[in-house]
Scaffold this motif. Structure first.
Motif, PDB file in Angstrom:
ATOM      1  N   ALA A  88       0.783  -1.241   0.251  1.00 12.62           N
ATOM      2  CA  ALA A  88       0.102  -0.058  -0.017  1.00 12.62           C
ATOM      3  C   ALA A  88       0.870   1.362   0.008  1.00 12.62           C
ATOM      4  O   ALA A  88       0.365   2.478   0.060  1.00 12.62           O
ATOM      5  CB  ALA A  88      -0.848   0.030   1.247  1.00 12.62           C
ATOM      6  N   ALA A  89       2.146   1.149  -0.007  1.00 12.61           N
ATOM      7  CA  ALA A  89       2.943   2.253  -0.055  1.00 12.61           C
ATOM      8  C   ALA A  89       3.121   2.833  -1.564  1.00 12.61           C
ATOM      9  O   ALA A  89       3.877   2.148  -2.086  1.00 12.61           O
ATOM     10  CB  ALA A  89       4.352   1.859   0.862  1.00 12.61           C
ATOM     11  N   ASN A  90       2.981   3.899  -1.654  1.00 14.12           N
ATOM     12  CA  ASN A  90       3.026   4.711  -2.979  1.00 14.12           C
ATOM     13  C   ASN A  90       2.745   6.124  -3.060  1.00 14.12           C
ATOM     14  O   ASN A  90       2.524   6.648  -1.693  1.00 14.12           O
ATOM     15  CB  ASN A  90       2.166   4.099  -4.034  1.00 14.12           C
ATOM     16  N   ASN A  91       3.073   6.866  -3.989  1.00 16.05           N
ATOM     17  CA  ASN A  91       2.745   8.266  -4.026  1.00 16.05           C
ATOM     18  C   ASN A  91       1.581   8.759  -3.801  1.00 16.05           C
ATOM     19  O   ASN A  91       1.209   9.955  -3.694  1.00 16.05           O
ATOM     20  CB  ASN A  91       3.325   9.054  -5.221  1.00 16.05           C
ATOM     21  N   HIS A  92       0.321   7.829  -3.898  1.00 12.32           N
ATOM     22  CA  HIS A  92      -1.126   8.296  -3.652  1.00 12.32           C
ATOM     23  C   HIS A  92      -1.463   7.954  -2.220  1.00 12.32           C
ATOM     24  O   HIS A  92      -2.797   8.034  -1.875  1.00 12.32           O
ATOM     25  CB  HIS A  92      -1.790   7.601  -4.734  1.00 12.32           C
ATOM     26  N   SER A  93      -0.542   7.460  -1.435  1.00  7.69           N
ATOM     27  CA  SER A  93      -1.335   6.867  -0.127  1.00  7.69           C
ATOM     28  C   SER A  93      -1.828   7.862   0.685  1.00  7.69           C
ATOM     29  O   SER A  93      -2.542   7.315   1.617  1.00  7.69           O
ATOM     30  CB  SER A  93       0.383   6.227   0.594  1.00  7.69           C
ATOM     31  N   LEU A  94      -1.244   9.101   0.490  1.00  6.57           N
ATOM     32  CA  LEU A  94      -1.856  10.210   1.437  1.00  6.57           C
ATOM     33  C   LEU A  94      -2.362  11.284   0.635  1.00  6.57           C
ATOM     34  O   LEU A  94      -2.592  12.443   1.170  1.00  6.57           O
ATOM     35  CB  LEU A  94      -0.786  10.782   2.263  1.00  6.57           C
ATOM     36  N   ASP A  95      -3.091  10.934  -0.370  1.00  5.70           N
ATOM     37  CA  ASP A  95      -3.868  11.897  -1.043  1.00  5.70           C
ATOM     38  C   ASP A  95      -4.973  12.269  -0.368  1.00  5.70           C
ATOM     39  O   ASP A  95      -5.449  13.543  -0.543  1.00  5.70           O
ATOM     40  CB  ASP A  95      -4.534  11.206  -2.419  1.00  5.70           C
ATOM     41  N   PHE A  96      -5.498  11.676   0.671  1.00 10.86           N
ATOM     42  CA  PHE A  96      -6.664  12.036   1.516  1.00 10.86           C
ATOM     43  C   PHE A  96      -6.096  11.859   2.904  1.00 10.86           C
ATOM     44  O   PHE A  96      -6.825  11.751   3.866  1.00 10.86           O
ATOM     45  CB  PHE A  96      -7.870  11.152   1.208  1.00 10.86           C
ATOM     46  N   GLY A  97      -4.876  12.447   2.819  1.00 11.30           N
ATOM     47  CA  GLY A  97      -4.151  12.482   4.223  1.00 11.30           C
ATOM     48  C   GLY A  97      -4.270  11.226   5.390  1.00 11.30           C
ATOM     49  O   GLY A  97      -4.479  10.213   4.811  1.00 11.30           O
ATOM     50  N   GLU A  98      -3.996  11.783   6.652  1.00  9.93           N
ATOM     51  CA  GLU A  98      -3.879  10.555   7.560  1.00  9.93           C
ATOM     52  C   GLU A  98      -5.271   9.704   7.617  1.00  9.93           C
ATOM     53  O   GLU A  98      -5.213   8.449   7.891  1.00  9.93           O
ATOM     54  CB  GLU A  98      -3.500  11.192   8.957  1.00  9.93           C
ATOM     55  N   GLN A  99      -6.401  10.673   7.553  1.00 13.10           N
ATOM     56  CA  GLN A  99      -7.619   9.832   7.493  1.00 13.10           C
ATOM     57  C   GLN A  99      -7.755   8.824   6.311  1.00 13.10           C
ATOM     58  O   GLN A  99      -8.340   7.646   6.484  1.00 13.10           O
ATOM     59  CB  GLN A  99      -8.718  10.865   7.624  1.00 13.10           C
ATOM     60  N   GLY A 117       3.375  -1.514   4.229  1.00 12.03           N
ATOM     61  CA  GLY A 117       4.069  -0.427   3.651  1.00 12.03           C
ATOM     62  C   GLY A 117       3.351   1.021   4.285  1.00 12.03           C
ATOM     63  O   GLY A 117       4.071   2.034   3.970  1.00 12.03           O
ATOM     64  N   THR A 118       2.296   0.879   4.855  1.00  3.87           N
ATOM     65  CA  THR A 118       1.863   2.350   5.515  1.00  3.87           C
ATOM     66  C   THR A 118       1.399   2.043   7.047  1.00  3.87           C
ATOM     67  O   THR A 118       1.228   0.739   7.515  1.00  3.87           O
ATOM     68  CB  THR A 118       0.622   2.647   4.865  1.00  3.87           C
ATOM     69  N   GLY A 119       1.325   2.996   7.728  1.00  4.27           N
ATOM     70  CA  GLY A 119       0.847   2.735   9.325  1.00  4.27           C
ATOM     71  C   GLY A 119       0.848   4.068  10.085  1.00  4.27           C
ATOM     72  O   GLY A 119       1.286   4.956   9.581  1.00  4.27           O
ATOM     73  N   GLN A 120       0.550   3.722  11.227  1.00  4.92           N
ATOM     74  CA  GLN A 120       0.373   4.996  12.140  1.00  4.92           C
ATOM     75  C   GLN A 120       1.967   5.461  12.655  1.00  4.92           C
ATOM     76  O   GLN A 120       1.866   6.782  13.169  1.00  4.92           O
ATOM     77  CB  GLN A 120      -0.512   4.360  13.407  1.00  4.92           C
ATOM     78  N   ASP A 121       2.755   4.769  12.389  1.00  2.00           N
ATOM     79  CA  ASP A 121       4.173   5.301  12.649  1.00  2.00           C
ATOM     80  C   ASP A 121       5.165   4.675  11.792  1.00  2.00           C
ATOM     81  O   ASP A 121       4.597   3.517  10.941  1.00  2.00           O
ATOM     82  CB  ASP A 121       4.504   5.475  14.103  1.00  2.00           C
ATOM     83  N   LEU A 122       6.474   4.926  11.722  1.00  2.00           N
ATOM     84  CA  LEU A 122       7.241   4.462  10.898  1.00  2.00           C
ATOM     85  C   LEU A 122       7.525   2.803  11.112  1.00  2.00           C
ATOM     86  O   LEU A 122       7.702   1.753  10.260  1.00  2.00           O
ATOM     87  CB  LEU A 122       8.502   4.980  10.996  1.00  2.00           C
ATOM     88  N   ASP A 123       7.557   2.481  12.567  1.00  2.00           N
ATOM     89  CA  ASP A 123       7.679   1.101  12.950  1.00  2.00           C
ATOM     90  C   ASP A 123       6.621  -0.003  12.208  1.00  2.00           C
ATOM     91  O   ASP A 123       6.834  -0.867  12.026  1.00  2.00           O
ATOM     92  CB  ASP A 123       7.630   1.024  14.476  1.00  2.00           C
TER      93      ASP A 123
END
Length: 464
Positions: A88-99, A117-123
């Motif tokens: 799920a990690a890509n250049n669109h992952s935060l098109d709609f922010g953290e929500q 690939g994505t999460g609430q923090d880096l870990d």
């Protein structure tokens, strides 16, 4: 459990999926579904945010591209198709922010899709995700290159919570120029007052220490940013890309951990950046990371982000697929388009009440015929006792011929003003399938990889 004797893993490409599809029953589609379901694990890359548009808000105003958002039910549709795990990690992952990021993760998990690939923090974003199967345990590590700094996930520290985002592999770019050009660039920068050299860089000035033969432009509006526009005196013009050392080691650490805890390890690297125009060869940093990932314990490496198939390399007996291409190509049917998208594509936003999602142009990559946008292959990888024994390429098309003209064969909509392509994958016919495999043959040969066409399917020659 002990290492399994045999694994069958299906790999699909980038899913820009916006429409339900479980109602279709034509033979070339059901055969594709069977191909995915008969594998021990099926992987795909999710190039989409999933959630309720009434609860999510677009995150940025200068994004020249599509804001990718579709209904949450499409996670269930992908699961129905046979997909088990997605990156799920890509250049669109935060098109709609953290929500939007959180909604996508919730949609996938609710459908039973393992996600990395994505999460609430880096870990959380960097950790492997594990898929349990009767054959054993598969791990996926997912990461992305080319995102903006605010999209990188961050670690918690002291009294501060971590930052939600993607697992990054940042890139150090160096622009090599001949000496006379370097002197001209320095002179221009001195005149403009934007020159930085190794003598005046350091903490708080740049995220990168400059060598004596390097210098940097600090452009207005970007003087608080780090590592941009670094030039180096060299014999010839060249753009050189290298993995950020910290991100490289952090991701290799996750791969080593996955190799200790799983029977099969996959690594998925999304990159939307290139050394100049996007061609048919991956950037230097991608190949560097792919090799290091295999050496750290990965069994399969997949790359994506340019929406085109690229070559296959076998490194230390393990397959590297540098470009998977698209699997679903339905960004033309995005139904919830923010005003920023209309503005960046040149539409008059003072006329917002009259602008609708069918306006053209509105999405990248769809402004002309493309031989590679509308086709790819489902890749089947077979491992026996941890050893690569077979790789087959099953060509798919998304509603256009695999030619430079890319004639539409499956369209949606009655208007001929700008015909829309259905964008749903089906197994390609013999003619178009051969063209997909021929591209793999040509691009893989550069790495010494032989791809043969047998009965409409590509087969990678694997040394026994």
């Amino acid at each position: 459990m002990s290492q399994p004797l045999d694994w069958s893993i299906a790999i699909a490409g980038e899913c820009m999926v916006t429409r339900p599809f479980s109602m279709y029953r034509e033979e070339r589609f059901t055969a594709l579904r069977d191909l995915l379901h008969e594998s021990d694990v099926t992987y795909a890359h999710l190039e989409m945010n999933l959630g309720d548009h009434r609860e999510l808000h677009p995150a940025r105003g200068d994004w020249f591209g599509s804001f990718m958002l579709a209904e949450a039910e499409l996670a269930d549709q992908l699961r129905w198709l046979g997909v088990d795990v997605v990156s799920a990690a890509n250049n669109h992952s935060l098109d709609f922010g953290e929500q939007g990021l959180a909604a996508t993760l919730a949609s996938c998990r609710g459908a039973g899709l393992a996600t990395a690939g994505t999460g609430q923090d880096l870990d959380e974003a960097r950790r492997p995700v594990y898929v349990e199967t009767p054959q054993g345990r598969l791990a996926l590590v997912s990461l992305s290159s080319g995102n903006r700094p605010h999209e990188w996930a961050g670690r918690p520290k002291g009294t501060m919570v971590g930052r939600p985002g993607i697992n990054p592999l940042r890139v150090d770019w160096t622009y090599h120029v001949p000496r006379d050009t370097a002197e001209q660039l320095k002179a221009a920068a001195r005149g403009l007052g934007i020159l930085r050299t190794h003598e005046n860089c350091g903490p708080g000035k740049t995220g990168r220490v400059l060598a004596e033969d390097e210098f940097q432009y600090t452009l207005p509006g970007g003087q608080s940013a780090s590592g941009e526009l670094v030039f180096k005196e060299a014999d010839e013009f060249q753009i050189l890309s290298e993995c950020h050392p910290g991100d490289l080691e952090g991701n290799l650490r996750s791969i080593r951990s996955a190799a200790a805890l799983a029977d099969v390890v996959m690594v998925a690297h999304h990159f939307n950046v290139s050394e100049g125009a996007r061609g048919d060869r991956p950037p230097r940093f991608v190949r560097e990371f792919a090799h290091r990932a295999i050496e750290a314990g990965a069994d399969i490496f997949v790359g994506h982000g340019w929406h085109k198939t690229m070559g296959i390399e076998i490194h230390q007996g393990k397959p590297i697929f540098y470009g998977l291409g698209n699997f679903f190509a339905q960004s033309e049917f995005l139904d919830h388009v923010p005003s920023d998208a209309y503005e960046t594509w040149g539409h008059d936003i003072d006329r917002l009440p009259t602008l609708t999602p069918d306006m053209w142009p509105l999405h990248p990559g769809l402004d002309g015929p493309s031989e590679t946008w509308w086709s790819s292959a489902v890749i089947k990888v077979h491992l026996t006792e941890g050893r690569l024994t077979d790789v087959t390429l099953h060509p798919v098309e998304m509603g256009r011929e695999v030619t430079k003209e890319a004639k539409i064969t499956r369209s949606t909509g009655k208007s001929a003003k700008h015909p829309l392509t259905e964008g749903r994958p089906v197994l390609a016919d013999q003619v178009n399938g051969a063209r997909v495999v021929e591209r793999y043959q040509q691009l893989s040969a550069e790495y010494g990889t032989v791809v043969e066409l047998e009965g409409g399917v590509g087969r990678v020659r694997v040394d026994s």
